[in-house]
Motif scaffolding. Structure first.
Motif, PDB file in Angstrom:
ATOM      1  N   ILE A 154      41.424  47.167  43.458  1.00 35.37           N
ATOM      2  CA  ILE A 154      41.094  47.356  42.043  1.00 35.37           C
ATOM      3  C   ILE A 154      40.211  46.220  41.546  1.00 35.37           C
ATOM      4  O   ILE A 154      39.221  46.450  40.840  1.00 35.37           O
ATOM      5  CB  ILE A 154      42.385  47.481  41.214  1.00 35.37           C
ATOM      6  N   ARG A 155      40.520  45.002  41.940  1.00 39.07           N
ATOM      7  CA  ARG A 155      39.685  43.857  41.548  1.00 39.07           C
ATOM      8  C   ARG A 155      38.253  44.010  42.065  1.00 39.07           C
ATOM      9  O   ARG A 155      37.289  43.710  41.357  1.00 39.07           O
ATOM     10  CB  ARG A 155      40.283  42.562  42.088  1.00 39.07           C
ATOM     11  N   ALA A 156      38.115  44.465  43.313  1.00 36.94           N
ATOM     12  CA  ALA A 156      36.779  44.633  43.903  1.00 36.94           C
ATOM     13  C   ALA A 156      35.956  45.634  43.110  1.00 36.94           C
ATOM     14  O   ALA A 156      34.768  45.417  42.844  1.00 36.94           O
ATOM     15  CB  ALA A 156      36.901  45.079  45.360  1.00 36.94           C
ATOM     16  N   LEU A 157      36.588  46.717  42.684  1.00 40.45           N
ATOM     17  CA  LEU A 157      35.894  47.741  41.910  1.00 40.45           C
ATOM     18  C   LEU A 157      35.488  47.200  40.537  1.00 40.45           C
ATOM     19  O   LEU A 157      34.345  47.371  40.098  1.00 40.45           O
ATOM     20  CB  LEU A 157      36.800  48.963  41.767  1.00 40.45           C
ATOM     21  N   ILE A 158      36.418  46.532  39.877  1.00 36.64           N
ATOM     22  CA  ILE A 158      36.129  45.995  38.539  1.00 36.64           C
ATOM     23  C   ILE A 158      35.028  44.939  38.601  1.00 36.64           C
ATOM     24  O   ILE A 158      34.128  44.919  37.752  1.00 36.64           O
ATOM     25  CB  ILE A 158      37.407  45.432  37.888  1.00 36.64           C
ATOM     26  N   CYS A 159      35.074  44.077  39.609  1.00 31.29           N
ATOM     27  CA  CYS A 159      34.019  43.065  39.765  1.00 31.29           C
ATOM     28  C   CYS A 159      32.643  43.735  39.889  1.00 31.29           C
ATOM     29  O   CYS A 159      31.667  43.283  39.273  1.00 31.29           O
ATOM     30  CB  CYS A 159      34.285  42.192  40.993  1.00 31.29           C
ATOM     31  N   HIS A 160      32.572  44.814  40.658  1.00 29.19           N
ATOM     32  CA  HIS A 160      31.293  45.508  40.825  1.00 29.19           C
ATOM     33  C   HIS A 160      30.798  46.057  39.492  1.00 29.19           C
ATOM     34  O   HIS A 160      29.630  45.880  39.134  1.00 29.19           O
ATOM     35  CB  HIS A 160      31.430  46.639  41.838  1.00 29.19           C
ATOM     36  N   VAL A 161      31.671  46.730  38.758  1.00 30.39           N
ATOM     37  CA  VAL A 161      31.265  47.335  37.487  1.00 30.39           C
ATOM     38  C   VAL A 161      30.820  46.263  36.488  1.00 30.39           C
ATOM     39  O   VAL A 161      29.872  46.469  35.728  1.00 30.39           O
ATOM     40  CB  VAL A 161      32.404  48.196  36.906  1.00 30.39           C
ATOM     41  N   LEU A 162      31.474  45.123  36.523  1.00 31.99           N
ATOM     42  CA  LEU A 162      31.120  44.028  35.607  1.00 31.99           C
ATOM     43  C   LEU A 162      29.933  43.202  36.091  1.00 31.99           C
ATOM     44  O   LEU A 162      29.468  42.309  35.380  1.00 31.99           O
ATOM     45  CB  LEU A 162      32.326  43.101  35.405  1.00 31.99           C
ATOM     46  N   GLY A 163      29.432  43.490  37.291  1.00 35.40           N
ATOM     47  CA  GLY A 163      28.310  42.726  37.821  1.00 35.40           C
ATOM     48  C   GLY A 163      28.695  41.340  38.280  1.00 35.40           C
ATOM     49  O   GLY A 163      27.860  40.427  38.302  1.00 35.40           O
TER      50      GLY A 163
END
Length: 199
Positions: A154-163
């Motif tokens: 989940i952290r990996a996905l959120i980091c991507h979306v937030l740039g």
């Protein structure tokens, strides 16, 4: 046209915080975790969830089953893209043991550059989960989909979306049975919530 993803971390097992469960497939929810999952499911029952996908691990399957029962969804679909990080030979070790391993120290400082022993990098994890989300967003437009997974995924996905770099993982709290949310469409993606406690 927007697809909303509810990113659910599995509820607690009895040794959360003591050992790295990783891909140890038989780690079940504990009594507290089952109660957490039931409360979470009751809170999500009114969310009009169209589909539920979950990691193959037992703890995610049990969490997803509770949500499915409360939301009258007949099937939880297993998605390997949501699986826990492949921690290789670290899986099943206590954090006390891991903290003596120099590679473990490097992993927690520079996850963008370090591979777990016999396993994945966080960039590998980010690639697989983003490819899965992008495919669902293109196919299931204007739906709300629950993805039951693990904290680092989940952290990996959120980091991507937030740039953000995956090295920003430690700035994001993702607790057991928490819900984060991401919306995605032709216009891109945005984070709606992080680590909401619905229990």
């Amino acid at each position: 046209m927007t697809t909303t993803f509810l990113l659910v971390r599995h509820a607690a097992h009895d040794r959360v915080g003591n050992f790295l469960a990783g891909r140890t497939s038989d780690v079940p929810l504990g009594d507290a975790g089952r109660a957490q999952a039931k409360r979470l499911a009751a809170r999500l029952a009114g969310e009009d969830i169209a589909a539920i996908y979950a990691s193959p691990r037992r703890r995610t399957q049990e969490t997803a089953a509770a949500i499915a029962a409360a939301s009258a969804i007949a099937e939880v679909k297993i998605a390997d893209a949501l699986d826990e990080v492949d921690f290789g030979s670290w899986s099943g070790k206590t954090f006390e043991v891991l903290n003596t391993d120099p590679l473990w120290q490097q992993w927690n400082c520079r996850r963008s550059l370090v591979r777990t022993p016999g396993g994945e990098t966080m960039l590998d994890v980010q690639h697989r989960v983003m490819a899965f989300v992008e495919a669902l967003a293109a196919r299931d437009r204007d739906k709300k989909i629950a993805l039951v997974s693990h904290a680092d995924v989940i952290r990996a996905l959120i980091c991507h979306v937030l740039g953000l770099s995956v090295d920003a993982w430690s700035r994001l709290e993702v607790g057991p049975a928490s819900v984060s949310a991401v919306a995605a469409g032709d216009w891109g993606a945005k984070v709606l919530t992080v680590n909401a406690d619905f229990t």
